[in-house]
Design a protein around this motif. Structure first.
Motif, PDB file in Angstrom:
ATOM      1  N   LEU A  97       0.830  -1.211   0.000  1.00  0.00           N
ATOM      2  CA  LEU A  97       0.000   0.000   0.000  1.00  0.00           C
ATOM      3  C   LEU A  97       0.867   1.264   0.000  1.00  0.00           C
ATOM      4  O   LEU A  97       1.772   1.399   0.812  1.00  0.00           O
ATOM      5  CB  LEU A  97      -0.906  -0.006   1.234  1.00  0.00           C
ATOM      6  CG  LEU A  97      -1.883   1.156   1.370  1.00  0.00           C
ATOM      7  CD1 LEU A  97      -2.985   1.045   0.313  1.00  0.00           C
ATOM      8  CD2 LEU A  97      -2.492   1.171   2.759  1.00  0.00           C
ATOM      9  N   ARG A  99       0.384   5.413   0.052  1.00  0.00           N
ATOM     10  CA  ARG A  99      -0.540   6.537   0.215  1.00  0.00           C
ATOM     11  C   ARG A  99       0.134   7.827  -0.245  1.00  0.00           C
ATOM     12  O   ARG A  99       1.342   7.973  -0.147  1.00  0.00           O
ATOM     13  CB  ARG A  99      -0.966   6.659   1.679  1.00  0.00           C
ATOM     14  CG  ARG A  99      -1.883   5.548   2.127  1.00  0.00           C
ATOM     15  CD  ARG A  99      -2.433   5.843   3.520  1.00  0.00           C
ATOM     16  NE  ARG A  99      -3.508   4.934   3.852  1.00  0.00           N
ATOM     17  CZ  ARG A  99      -3.364   3.834   4.581  1.00  0.00           C
ATOM     18  NH1 ARG A  99      -2.170   3.503   5.042  1.00  0.00           N
ATOM     19  NH2 ARG A  99      -4.398   3.072   4.849  1.00  0.00           N
ATOM     20  N   TRP A 101       0.251  11.904   0.392  1.00  0.00           N
ATOM     21  CA  TRP A 101      -0.075  12.965   1.339  1.00  0.00           C
ATOM     22  C   TRP A 101       0.175  14.319   0.682  1.00  0.00           C
ATOM     23  O   TRP A 101       1.200  14.534   0.045  1.00  0.00           O
ATOM     24  CB  TRP A 101       0.809  12.861   2.582  1.00  0.00           C
ATOM     25  CG  TRP A 101       0.361  11.790   3.539  1.00  0.00           C
ATOM     26  CD1 TRP A 101       0.516  10.450   3.380  1.00  0.00           C
ATOM     27  CD2 TRP A 101      -0.311  11.987   4.775  1.00  0.00           C
ATOM     28  NE1 TRP A 101      -0.022   9.794   4.456  1.00  0.00           N
ATOM     29  CE2 TRP A 101      -0.533  10.707   5.329  1.00  0.00           C
ATOM     30  CE3 TRP A 101      -0.739  13.104   5.472  1.00  0.00           C
ATOM     31  CZ2 TRP A 101      -1.176  10.525   6.551  1.00  0.00           C
ATOM     32  CZ3 TRP A 101      -1.376  12.928   6.694  1.00  0.00           C
ATOM     33  CH2 TRP A 101      -1.594  11.648   7.217  1.00  0.00           C
ATOM     34  N   VAL A 106      -3.999  12.940   4.042  1.00  0.00           N
ATOM     35  CA  VAL A 106      -3.876  11.832   3.104  1.00  0.00           C
ATOM     36  C   VAL A 106      -4.901  12.022   1.991  1.00  0.00           C
ATOM     37  O   VAL A 106      -6.030  12.449   2.234  1.00  0.00           O
ATOM     38  CB  VAL A 106      -4.048  10.463   3.813  1.00  0.00           C
ATOM     39  CG1 VAL A 106      -5.478  10.258   4.294  1.00  0.00           C
ATOM     40  CG2 VAL A 106      -3.616   9.324   2.917  1.00  0.00           C
ATOM     41  N   LYS A 108      -7.525  10.864  -0.706  1.00  0.00           N
ATOM     42  CA  LYS A 108      -8.461   9.748  -0.874  1.00  0.00           C
ATOM     43  C   LYS A 108      -8.724   9.552  -2.356  1.00  0.00           C
ATOM     44  O   LYS A 108      -8.858  10.533  -3.071  1.00  0.00           O
ATOM     45  CB  LYS A 108      -9.774  10.025  -0.131  1.00  0.00           C
ATOM     46  CG  LYS A 108      -9.611  10.192   1.359  1.00  0.00           C
ATOM     47  CD  LYS A 108      -9.225   8.902   2.017  1.00  0.00           C
ATOM     48  CE  LYS A 108      -9.152   9.076   3.546  1.00  0.00           C
ATOM     49  NZ  LYS A 108      -8.765   7.856   4.219  1.00  0.00           N
ATOM     50  N   PRO A 109      -8.811   8.362  -2.876  1.00  0.00           N
ATOM     51  CA  PRO A 109      -8.789   7.066  -2.185  1.00  0.00           C
ATOM     52  C   PRO A 109      -7.429   6.753  -1.577  1.00  0.00           C
ATOM     53  O   PRO A 109      -6.423   7.367  -1.936  1.00  0.00           O
ATOM     54  CB  PRO A 109      -9.125   6.078  -3.298  1.00  0.00           C
ATOM     55  CG  PRO A 109      -8.684   6.752  -4.548  1.00  0.00           C
ATOM     56  CD  PRO A 109      -8.908   8.211  -4.329  1.00  0.00           C
ATOM     57  N   ASP A 110      -7.428   5.800  -0.658  1.00  0.00           N
ATOM     58  CA  ASP A 110      -6.235   5.470   0.118  1.00  0.00           C
ATOM     59  C   ASP A 110      -5.008   5.137  -0.703  1.00  0.00           C
ATOM     60  O   ASP A 110      -3.908   5.506  -0.343  1.00  0.00           O
ATOM     61  CB  ASP A 110      -6.531   4.288   1.056  1.00  0.00           C
ATOM     62  CG  ASP A 110      -7.039   4.774   2.401  1.00  0.00           C
ATOM     63  OD1 ASP A 110      -7.174   5.994   2.571  1.00  0.00           O
ATOM     64  OD2 ASP A 110      -7.309   3.931   3.272  1.00  0.00           O
ATOM     65  N   SER A 111      -5.165   4.420  -1.790  1.00  0.00           N
ATOM     66  CA  SER A 111      -4.005   3.993  -2.568  1.00  0.00           C
ATOM     67  C   SER A 111      -4.207   4.299  -4.050  1.00  0.00           C
ATOM     68  O   SER A 111      -4.437   3.404  -4.859  1.00  0.00           O
ATOM     69  CB  SER A 111      -3.765   2.499  -2.359  1.00  0.00           C
ATOM     70  OG  SER A 111      -2.584   2.108  -2.999  1.00  0.00           O
TER      71      SER A 111
END
Length: 194
Positions: A97, A99, A101, A106, A108-111
């Motif tokens: 994963l 991410r 920033w 962070v 979105k989406p996370d990845s």
């Protein structure tokens, strides 16, 4: 005597033309180049006069890892994958994963950054809508970073500066405008500013 002087001038003029020929041949590229720097960002564009095609690469080196690069390619002919983060294999395991920033939050989406099969040690934001939203987000931030794990399983962060990105984007738009063509909007591509 005047005829001899005229002959010498003619020979001198021919010698100057012959000497200048290699330099003129080197400048007769089928495209015009733009190689400019805007604070932390480097912009390199080629404008092809015959086809009115424009290819631009915007890139910045990592802050805490000078071998890392954040790259975005733009084209009037075909859309290329979006923002790409190139890192060393020792610093980040891109199969885990990752991410993004920006502006202390962070994204979105996370990845959104997935391994990019065409370049080693690169993850790309390939979804056009996510790429566009991420650009809007990071254009306001002082830096962007990708956070993940090293191959040894330790948390790793690679940071990239954003100073000069807006100016580099504006200049790439100006180069594109010279060609009078929009950036490519091929299927799956992001329109306009990608």
């Amino acid at each position: 005597m005047p005829a001899r002087r005229h002959g010498q001038c003619l020979i001198l003029a021919l010698a100057m033309l012959i000497a200048a020929a290699p330099a003129a041949a080197a400048d007769s590229k089928p495209f015009q180049e733009f190689d400019e720097t805007f604070k932390s960002w480097k912009l390199y564009c080629q404008l092809w006069a015959g086809t009115r095609q424009v290819e631009c690469e915007l890139s910045a080196r990592g802050i805490n890892d000078r071998t890392a690069r954040l790259v975005w390619l733009r084209s009037t002919e075909r859309w290329r994958e979006g923002l790409r983060f190139r890192v060393s294999a020792e610093s980040l395991d891109l199969d885990k994963l990752v991410r993004v920033w920006a502006d202390r939050a962070v994204f979105k989406p996370d990845s959104p950054c997935k391994p990019y099969r065409f370049e080693t040690n690169t993850c790309a934001v390939t979804d056009p809508d996510i790429n566009r939203r991420m650009l809007e987000k990071i254009a306001q931030a002082p830096e962007v970073s990708i956070v993940g794990q090293s191959p040894a399983g330790e948390k790793t962060e690679v940071r990239f500066p954003l100073a000069g990105l807006r100016e580099a984007l504006e200049r790439s738009e100006a180069v594109r405008a010279m060609a009078g063509r929009p950036w490519s909007t091929a299927p799956g591509a992001a329109p306009g500013t990608d």
